[in-house]
Design an enzyme around this catalytic site. Structure first.
Site, mmCIF file in Angstrom:
data_model
loop_
_atom_site.group_PDB
_atom_site.id
_atom_site.type_symbol
_atom_site.label_atom_id
_atom_site.label_comp_id
_atom_site.label_asym_id
_atom_site.label_seq_id
_atom_site.Cartn_x
_atom_site.Cartn_y
_atom_site.Cartn_z
ATOM 1 N N ASN A 9 4.184 -1.692 -0.562
ATOM 2 C CA ASN A 9 3.023 -2.124 -1.349
ATOM 3 C C ASN A 9 3.389 -1.914 -2.813
ATOM 4 O O ASN A 9 3.415 -0.787 -3.288
ATOM 5 C CB ASN A 9 1.801 -1.276 -0.957
ATOM 6 C CG ASN A 9 0.612 -1.515 -1.883
ATOM 7 O OD1 ASN A 9 0.592 -2.495 -2.635
ATOM 8 N ND2 ASN A 9 -0.367 -0.640 -1.820
ATOM 9 N N LYS A 11 1.820 -2.765 -5.414
ATOM 10 C CA LYS A 11 0.652 -2.573 -6.295
ATOM 11 C C LYS A 11 0.800 -3.428 -7.554
ATOM 12 O O LYS A 11 1.355 -4.519 -7.492
ATOM 13 C CB LYS A 11 0.455 -1.093 -6.625
ATOM 14 C CG LYS A 11 0.528 -0.204 -5.389
ATOM 15 C CD LYS A 11 0.067 1.194 -5.632
ATOM 16 C CE LYS A 11 0.316 2.026 -4.382
ATOM 17 N NZ LYS A 11 -0.294 3.334 -4.423
ATOM 18 N N HIS A 93 -7.263 -1.168 1.016
ATOM 19 C CA HIS A 93 -6.433 -0.062 0.505
ATOM 20 C C HIS A 93 -7.348 0.930 -0.215
ATOM 21 O O HIS A 93 -8.350 0.540 -0.824
ATOM 22 C CB HIS A 93 -5.373 -0.628 -0.457
ATOM 23 C CG HIS A 93 -4.382 0.406 -0.868
ATOM 24 N ND1 HIS A 93 -4.627 1.308 -1.875
ATOM 25 C CD2 HIS A 93 -3.143 0.692 -0.395
ATOM 26 C CE1 HIS A 93 -3.571 2.104 -2.000
ATOM 27 N NE2 HIS A 93 -2.663 1.761 -1.107
ATOM 28 N N GLU A 95 -7.158 2.356 -2.938
ATOM 29 C CA GLU A 95 -7.401 2.049 -4.361
ATOM 30 C C GLU A 95 -8.474 0.970 -4.500
ATOM 31 O O GLU A 95 -9.280 0.996 -5.433
ATOM 32 C CB GLU A 95 -6.081 1.624 -5.032
ATOM 33 C CG GLU A 95 -5.186 2.841 -5.251
ATOM 34 C CD GLU A 95 -3.703 2.548 -5.192
ATOM 35 O OE1 GLU A 95 -3.290 1.389 -5.351
ATOM 36 O OE2 GLU A 95 -2.934 3.518 -4.968
ATOM 37 N N GLU A 165 -3.773 5.917 5.997
ATOM 38 C CA GLU A 165 -3.292 6.411 4.711
ATOM 39 C C GLU A 165 -4.249 7.482 4.192
ATOM 40 O O GLU A 165 -5.274 7.150 3.572
ATOM 41 C CB GLU A 165 -3.221 5.267 3.701
ATOM 42 C CG GLU A 165 -2.299 4.151 4.104
ATOM 43 C CD GLU A 165 -1.741 3.427 2.888
ATOM 44 O OE1 GLU A 165 -0.514 3.365 2.766
ATOM 45 O OE2 GLU A 165 -2.528 2.954 2.052
ATOM 46 N N GLY A 171 0.504 8.535 -3.391
ATOM 47 C CA GLY A 171 1.018 8.678 -4.755
ATOM 48 C C GLY A 171 1.016 10.111 -5.258
ATOM 49 O O GLY A 171 1.164 10.358 -6.446
ATOM 50 N N SER A 211 3.001 8.783 0.481
ATOM 51 C CA SER A 211 4.201 9.463 0.002
ATOM 52 C C SER A 211 5.351 9.465 1.012
ATOM 53 O O SER A 211 6.078 10.455 1.138
ATOM 54 C CB SER A 211 3.869 10.893 -0.453
ATOM 55 O OG SER A 211 2.954 10.853 -1.524
HETATM 56 C C1 PEP Z 1 0.194 3.127 -0.748
HETATM 57 O O1 PEP Z 1 -0.190 2.852 -1.871
HETATM 58 O O2 PEP Z 1 -0.136 2.412 0.213
HETATM 59 C C2 PEP Z 1 1.034 4.317 -0.599
HETATM 60 C C3 PEP Z 1 1.199 4.801 0.603
HETATM 61 O O3 PEP Z 1 1.552 4.831 -1.748
HETATM 62 P P1 PEP Z 1 2.659 6.020 -1.841
HETATM 63 O O4 PEP Z 1 3.732 5.714 -0.846
HETATM 64 O O5 PEP Z 1 3.144 5.964 -3.258
HETATM 65 O O6 PEP Z 1 1.940 7.274 -1.526
#
Ligand code: PEP
Length: 257
Positions: A9, A11, A93, A95, A165, A171, A211
């Site tokens: 992703n 973003k 997501h 966000e 998630e 992040g 992460s």
């Molecule tokens: C994401 O944004 O879907 C995500 C898992 O980000 P990160 O891997 O940076 O935690």
């Protein structure tokens, strides 16, 4: 056997030239790759070019709207994406939920609209840190999963991928332990079984996101109900992302777990 899906992703990152370079490197890795699926969810302006350039990758949108056409400034509809050759999209997501106010009902509407237009949606669910601390993780996830599948018939449900998630892991560098992730993934699969039966729940992929990086990918991907990863930060670096793809290829769940 569910094939692993390793999905990046991106973003709102990368200018056009940088994005093209990254897509080309990942496309090269994906040529002749039969064992896993590899996907990139890229900024909307790059979708057409990236999908033309990357025939061996899943190239998907990061968001989709539920209406088809009309006065919805800034939104992108399922038929518009289909007309670009796009058939995968992220939905819900964290966000989008936290920064743009998307509710479980919105997530369901988007999922229904995407499925009606023959998309493969990856729908994200996850609990916040305070919800985890209050030990309400499974309640929250259960509610999100039931709502995302609300009024979705079985023949469409099998096209859905769920991404677990945990919000506190996105992040932040913090990752769920493999056992914590497996507990939630198994619970999600149990809910899907209760809604649609075993045959469909065995088919639905459940990705872990939060992460994921080369150093922790193997321990997560080895878990029985973890069918791949949705990766933010580490997907922006070609070596890291490709290394996670290589890790997925090296795991054979028929042995052991
Ligand atoms: C994401 O944004 O879907 C995500 C898992 O980000 P990160 O891997 O940076 O935690």
């Amino acid at each position: 056997m569910r094939k692993f899906l390793i999905a990046g992703n991106w973003k709102m990152n990368k200018n056009y030239d940088e994005a093209l370079q990254l897509a080309r490197a990942i496309q090269q890795r994906a040529v002749n790759e039969k064992k896993i699926n590899i996907g990139v969810f890229v900024p909307a302006p790059y979708l057409r070019e990236m999908s033309l350039e990357s025939p061996d990758l899943i190239v998907g949108a990061q968001n989709i709207y539920w209406e088809q056409y009309g006065a919805f400034t800034g939104e992108i509809s399922p038929p518009m994406l289909r007309s670009l050759g796009i058939s995968w999209t992220l939905i819900g997501h964290s966000e989008r939920r936290a920064l743009f106010g998307e509710t479980d009902e919105d997530v369901n509407r988007k999922t229904v609209a995407a499925l009606k237009h023959c998309f493969f949606p990856i729908v994200c669910v996850g609990e916040t840190l305070s919800q985890r601390e209050k030990k309400t993780t499974l309640d929250i996830i259960g509610k999100q999963v039931k709502e995302l599948f609300y009024e979705i018939p079985a023949d469409m449900a099998r096209s859905v991928t769920v991404a677990y998630e945990p919000v506190w892991a996105i992040g932040t560098g913090k990752t769920a332990t493999p056992d914590d992730a497996e507990e939630v993934h198994a619970y999600i699969r149990m809910i899907i079984t209760s809604l649609y039966g075993r045959e469909i729940s065995d088919e639905v992929r459940i990705l872990y996101g939060g992460s994921v990086k080369p150093s922790n990918a193997a321990s997560l991907l080895k878990m029985r109900n973890v069918d791949g990863a949705l990766i933010g930060g580490a997907s922006l670096n070609k070596e890291d992302f490709i290394s996670i793809c290589d890790t997925a290829v090296s795991i054979d769940k028929r042995e052991g777990k």
